[in-house]
Design a protein around this motif. Structure first.
Motif, PDB file in Angstrom:
ATOM      1  N   LYS A 170       0.844  -1.201   0.000  1.00 30.01           N
ATOM      2  CA  LYS A 170       0.000   0.000   0.000  1.00 30.01           C
ATOM      3  C   LYS A 170       0.883   1.255   0.000  1.00 30.01           C
ATOM      4  N   LEU A 171       0.306   2.351  -0.477  1.00 31.22           N
ATOM      5  CA  LEU A 171       1.037   3.612  -0.514  1.00 31.22           C
ATOM      6  C   LEU A 171       1.446   4.054   0.889  1.00 31.22           C
ATOM      7  N   ASN A 172       0.578   3.854   1.875  1.00 33.44           N
ATOM      8  CA  ASN A 172       0.925   4.210   3.255  1.00 33.44           C
ATOM      9  C   ASN A 172       2.162   3.451   3.735  1.00 33.44           C
ATOM     10  N   GLU A 173       2.284   2.195   3.344  1.00 29.86           N
ATOM     11  CA  GLU A 173       3.452   1.403   3.744  1.00 29.86           C
ATOM     12  C   GLU A 173       4.723   1.938   3.077  1.00 29.86           C
ATOM     13  N   ALA A 174       4.605   2.321   1.812  1.00 27.95           N
ATOM     14  CA  ALA A 174       5.756   2.900   1.109  1.00 27.95           C
ATOM     15  C   ALA A 174       6.161   4.217   1.772  1.00 27.95           C
ATOM     16  N   PHE A 175       5.173   4.988   2.233  1.00 28.27           N
ATOM     17  CA  PHE A 175       5.497   6.239   2.915  1.00 28.27           C
ATOM     18  C   PHE A 175       6.230   5.968   4.230  1.00 28.27           C
ATOM     19  N   LEU A 199      -5.431   8.486  -0.824  1.00 31.99           N
ATOM     20  CA  LEU A 199      -4.692   7.450  -1.554  1.00 31.99           C
ATOM     21  C   LEU A 199      -3.944   6.457  -0.662  1.00 31.99           C
ATOM     22  N   GLY A 200      -3.880   6.697   0.626  1.00 34.40           N
ATOM     23  CA  GLY A 200      -3.043   5.895   1.501  1.00 34.40           C
ATOM     24  C   GLY A 200      -3.297   4.408   1.450  1.00 34.40           C
ATOM     25  N   ALA A 201      -4.558   3.999   1.338  1.00 29.68           N
ATOM     26  CA  ALA A 201      -4.900   2.574   1.353  1.00 29.68           C
ATOM     27  C   ALA A 201      -4.774   1.923  -0.023  1.00 29.68           C
ATOM     28  N   ALA A 202      -4.459   2.704  -1.041  1.00 29.84           N
ATOM     29  CA  ALA A 202      -4.350   2.155  -2.404  1.00 29.84           C
ATOM     30  C   ALA A 202      -3.060   1.361  -2.555  1.00 29.84           C
ATOM     31  N   ALA A 203      -3.159   0.253  -3.266  1.00 27.83           N
ATOM     32  CA  ALA A 203      -1.963  -0.521  -3.604  1.00 27.83           C
ATOM     33  C   ALA A 203      -1.147   0.288  -4.603  1.00 27.83           C
ATOM     34  N   LEU A 204       0.170   0.174  -4.534  1.00 26.11           N
ATOM     35  CA  LEU A 204       1.037   0.949  -5.429  1.00 26.11           C
ATOM     36  C   LEU A 204       0.676   0.728  -6.894  1.00 26.11           C
ATOM     37  N   GLU A 205       0.356  -0.514  -7.248  1.00 25.86           N
ATOM     38  CA  GLU A 205       0.016  -0.835  -8.643  1.00 25.86           C
ATOM     39  C   GLU A 205      -1.279  -0.163  -9.095  1.00 25.86           C
ATOM     40  N   GLU A 206      -2.129   0.223  -8.134  1.00 25.72           N
ATOM     41  CA  GLU A 206      -3.417   0.845  -8.466  1.00 25.72           C
ATOM     42  C   GLU A 206      -3.302   2.349  -8.731  1.00 25.72           C
ATOM     43  N   LEU A 238       5.244  15.182  -2.915  1.00 30.47           N
ATOM     44  CA  LEU A 238       5.526  14.156  -1.913  1.00 30.47           C
ATOM     45  C   LEU A 238       5.085  12.782  -2.418  1.00 30.47           C
ATOM     46  N   VAL A 239       3.914  12.699  -3.013  1.00 25.38           N
ATOM     47  CA  VAL A 239       3.446  11.427  -3.577  1.00 25.38           C
ATOM     48  C   VAL A 239       4.421  10.943  -4.651  1.00 25.38           C
ATOM     49  N   ARG A 240       4.835  11.850  -5.513  1.00 24.82           N
ATOM     50  CA  ARG A 240       5.768  11.500  -6.584  1.00 24.82           C
ATOM     51  C   ARG A 240       7.088  10.968  -6.004  1.00 24.82           C
ATOM     52  N   ARG A 241       7.624  11.647  -4.992  1.00 28.72           N
ATOM     53  CA  ARG A 241       8.886  11.217  -4.382  1.00 28.72           C
ATOM     54  C   ARG A 241       8.750   9.840  -3.734  1.00 28.72           C
ATOM     55  N   VAL A 242       7.643   9.605  -3.052  1.00 27.67           N
ATOM     56  CA  VAL A 242       7.423   8.302  -2.412  1.00 27.67           C
ATOM     57  C   VAL A 242       7.332   7.206  -3.470  1.00 27.67           C
ATOM     58  N   LEU A 243       6.629   7.470  -4.556  1.00 25.72           N
ATOM     59  CA  LEU A 243       6.507   6.467  -5.623  1.00 25.72           C
ATOM     60  C   LEU A 243       7.853   6.200  -6.293  1.00 25.72           C
ATOM     61  N   VAL A 276       9.905   2.532  -6.347  1.00 29.26           N
ATOM     62  CA  VAL A 276      10.475   1.870  -7.526  1.00 29.26           C
ATOM     63  C   VAL A 276      11.965   1.628  -7.302  1.00 29.26           C
ATOM     64  N   GLU A 277      12.660   2.651  -6.810  1.00 34.85           N
ATOM     65  CA  GLU A 277      14.097   2.534  -6.551  1.00 34.85           C
ATOM     66  C   GLU A 277      14.396   1.394  -5.575  1.00 34.85           C
ATOM     67  N   TRP A 278      13.569   1.245  -4.554  1.00 37.82           N
ATOM     68  CA  TRP A 278      13.779   0.216  -3.531  1.00 37.82           C
ATOM     69  C   TRP A 278      13.145  -1.126  -3.909  1.00 37.82           C
ATOM     70  N   GLU A 279      12.652  -1.203  -5.123  1.00 38.35           N
ATOM     71  CA  GLU A 279      12.049  -2.427  -5.668  1.00 38.35           C
ATOM     72  C   GLU A 279      10.864  -2.917  -4.847  1.00 38.35           C
ATOM     73  N   LEU A 280      10.100  -1.950  -4.324  1.00 34.96           N
ATOM     74  CA  LEU A 280       8.877  -2.294  -3.611  1.00 34.96           C
ATOM     75  C   LEU A 280       7.740  -2.560  -4.596  1.00 34.96           C
ATOM     76  N   TYR A 281       7.884  -1.977  -5.774  1.00 33.57           N
ATOM     77  CA  TYR A 281       6.983  -2.288  -6.884  1.00 33.57           C
ATOM     78  C   TYR A 281       7.675  -1.893  -8.173  1.00 33.57           C
ATOM     79  N   PRO A 282       7.267  -2.512  -9.293  1.00 29.50           N
ATOM     80  CA  PRO A 282       8.014  -2.321 -10.542  1.00 29.50           C
ATOM     81  C   PRO A 282       7.745  -1.001 -11.257  1.00 29.50           C
ATOM     82  N   GLY A 283       6.736  -0.257 -10.828  1.00 30.78           N
ATOM     83  CA  GLY A 283       6.419   0.995 -11.518  1.00 30.78           C
ATOM     84  C   GLY A 283       5.453   0.737 -12.651  1.00 30.78           C
TER      85      GLY A 283
END
Length: 189
Positions: free
Chosen positions: A2-7, A36-43, A72-77, A81-88
């Motif tokens: 989730k986006l909150n976890e990435a944050f 957007l916090g509860a959204a999955a990164l892929e969503e 801030l959202v852009r930087r977290v996303l 991607v940089e940390w391979e938490l999701y492929p982008g």
């Protein structure tokens, strides 16, 4: 993820300074997480970013605040991607454009009233404000002045700790020189 976890990762590994942490966490908790916090990164696609922006703008937030939140959202996303938490990929979106400059000067009567009021309260604050009014320098620039920054002969102050990190020279008129002479000694004296 989730986006909150990435944050949370972003907060732990990127944010360092206490003020930076409180500012960014505040933005996140108040403006971003509810939308957007509860959204999955892929969503998270461009449509979700547009919805976030519309939500922020509907709160009558300043364009600068909207821009800070989207950034801030852009930087977290990007970090996710940089940390391979999701492929982008990270959605590409436009930032709001705005002119945040304000041009306002005290009138002569407002400046005199301010100086009179300060003179009756505190000589030091009177002198600081008198110096600021005569030089246009920011508070942090004034507070960091040292005697070696002052060229008494040419009546110039060298400002080294500026907001944009570029040094500059400020001419000192009679009012500013009276303050300088009161608080600083000439080099070699």
């Amino acid at each position: 993820m989730k986006l909150n976890e990435a944050f949370e990762y972003y907060k732990k590994f990127v944010l360092q300074k206490p003020k930076q942490i409180s500012t960014e966490v505040g933005r996140w908790d108040i403006h971003i997480a509810p939308v957007l916090g509860a959204a999955a990164l892929e969503e998270i696609k461009n449509l979700q970013i547009v919805q976030l922006r519309n939500c922020l703008e509907s709160k009558n937030l300043s364009p600068q605040t909207v821009s800070h939140c989207l950034s801030l959202v852009r930087r977290v996303l990007h970090r996710a991607v940089e940390w391979e938490l999701y492929p982008g990929p990270v959605p590409v979106f436009r930032m709001p454009k705005f002119d945040n400059r304000r041009l306002r000067f005290l009138s002569a009567s407002e400046a005199n009233l301010l100086l009179q009021t300060l003179h009756s309260q505190s000589e030091l604050w009177h002198d600081v404000v008198l110096f600021a009014l005569n030089t246009g320098m920011r508070a942090g620039e004034i507070y960091s002045l040292q005697s070696f920054h002052i060229d008494f002969q040419h009546k110039i102050a060298k400002i080294v700790d500026t907001k944009n990190s570029l040094s500059r020279m400020v001419p000192l008129n009679e009012g500013a020189m009276s303050v300088v002479q009161k608080y600083f000694r000439m080099s070699g004296s």
